[in-house]
Design an enzyme around this catalytic site. Structure first.
Site, PDB file in Angstrom:
ATOM      1  N   CYS A 100       4.470 -13.307  -7.126  1.00 11.39           N
ATOM      2  CA  CYS A 100       3.352 -12.579  -6.520  1.00 11.39           C
ATOM      3  C   CYS A 100       2.091 -12.599  -7.383  1.00 11.39           C
ATOM      4  CB  CYS A 100       3.792 -11.150  -6.176  1.00 11.39           C
ATOM      5  SG  CYS A 100       2.758 -10.348  -4.925  1.00 11.39           S
ATOM      6  N   ARG A 134      -1.728  -7.261   5.567  1.00  6.44           N
ATOM      7  CA  ARG A 134      -0.665  -7.541   4.614  1.00  6.44           C
ATOM      8  C   ARG A 134       0.455  -8.316   5.289  1.00  6.44           C
ATOM      9  NH1 ARG A 134      -1.494  -5.131  -0.069  1.00  6.44           N
ATOM     10  NH2 ARG A 134       0.541  -5.783  -0.858  1.00  6.44           N
ATOM     11  N   HIS A 198       9.797 -11.082  -3.717  1.00  2.00           N
ATOM     12  CA  HIS A 198      10.350 -10.013  -4.564  1.00  2.00           C
ATOM     13  C   HIS A 198      11.806  -9.800  -4.152  1.00  2.00           C
ATOM     14  CE1 HIS A 198       6.364  -8.745  -6.042  1.00  2.00           C
ATOM     15  NE2 HIS A 198       5.923  -8.874  -4.800  1.00  2.00           N
TER      16      HIS A 198
END
Length: 255
Positions: A100, A134, A198
């Site tokens: 990320c 997002r 993640h």
């Protein structure tokens, strides 16, 4: 190389800025590498490198996580003092996993939705542009080298790969992955992997863990030669079972 070093088969792993770049379970990647190295008969030495720390003498692998904007602002000055070194290590074949925010910083630049530009160190030929929407949730991507990779993305930046840069994988879902447009996710340059996954990523994806370990061992000792006891084999099988179950659950849930 001394006989003692050869017998001990040390692998030095740098956890990059764990105080400020470690969200959504990214520290689990370090724990996974440490555990699997030990099960393969190597001696993992973990160096937790934060801004202002001395850089370790030996580096066989580097793991970096994601962070909030505040975390990036804390590490950015120190990060650029290490930029040349990181570029040299990447070019020399050191395996790296950047998640990320660190994935973005290993690219060329990040441009916010307000037009502010934050330069990266250019290890990965990619650039990122901020957006208001997002991209978030469990994600399955298809990789030629690692099969199906499963993780959890949560980012607003759209990352675009330069021509010739290979993605880590491709996604079927619309509006997901690197930028929500070209169905790519992550990037691979030499032995450097960048990804938005993640989760943490490595416990669910043992093939990526073993890729990083094998490349580290090959670079330091000339070959990856696991020395696995019966007890270690049973533990590796147990971890594989947990990974399969975690992947199954994650793949069945959008969030």
């Amino acid at each position: 190389m001394t006989n003692e070093t050869t017998e001990r088969r040390v692998i030095d792993v740098v956890s990059l800025y764990p105080n400020d770049m470690n969200i959504y379970g990214d520290s689990g990647n370090v724990l996974t590498i440490r555990r699997r190295l030990a099960l393969y008969g190597y001696e993992p030495v973990i160096h937790h490198y934060n801004q202002g720390d001395d850089w370790p003498e030996h580096v066989d692998m580097i793991l970096g996580g994601g962070g909030q904007d505040s975390g990036q602002s804390k590490i950015i000055d120190d990060f650029f003092t290490r930029a040349d070194l990181l570029r040299e290590l990447a070019a020399d074949g050191v395996p790296m996993l950047m998640i990320c925010g660190m994935y973005q910083l290993f690219g060329e630049y990040f441009e916010t939705s307000e037009g502010k530009r934050l330069d990266g160190i250019g290890v990965i030929g990619a650039y990122t542009v901020g957006q208001d929407v997002r991209m978030i949730g469990n994600l399955v991507e298809h990789s030629n080298d690692f099969g199906d990779v499963i993780g959890y993305e949560n980012h607003s930046g759209q990352t675009f790969l330069r021509e010739g840069v290979a993605p880590l994988g491709h996604v079927n879902a619309e509006g997901r992955g690197n930028n929500g447009e070209d169905h790519t996710e992550g990037a691979r340059v030499n032995n450097v992997i960048g990804t938005y996954m993640h989760g943490s990523l490595l416990p669910k994806n043992p093939k990526i863990s073993d890729f990083l370990i094998a490349k580290a061992a090959e670079r330091r000792y000339g070959a990856f030669e696991p020395q696995v006891t019966d007890t270690a084999k049973a533990e590796l099988d147990r971890l594989e079972h947990f990974a399969v179950e975690a992947r199954r659950v994650a793949a069945s849930r959008p969030r």
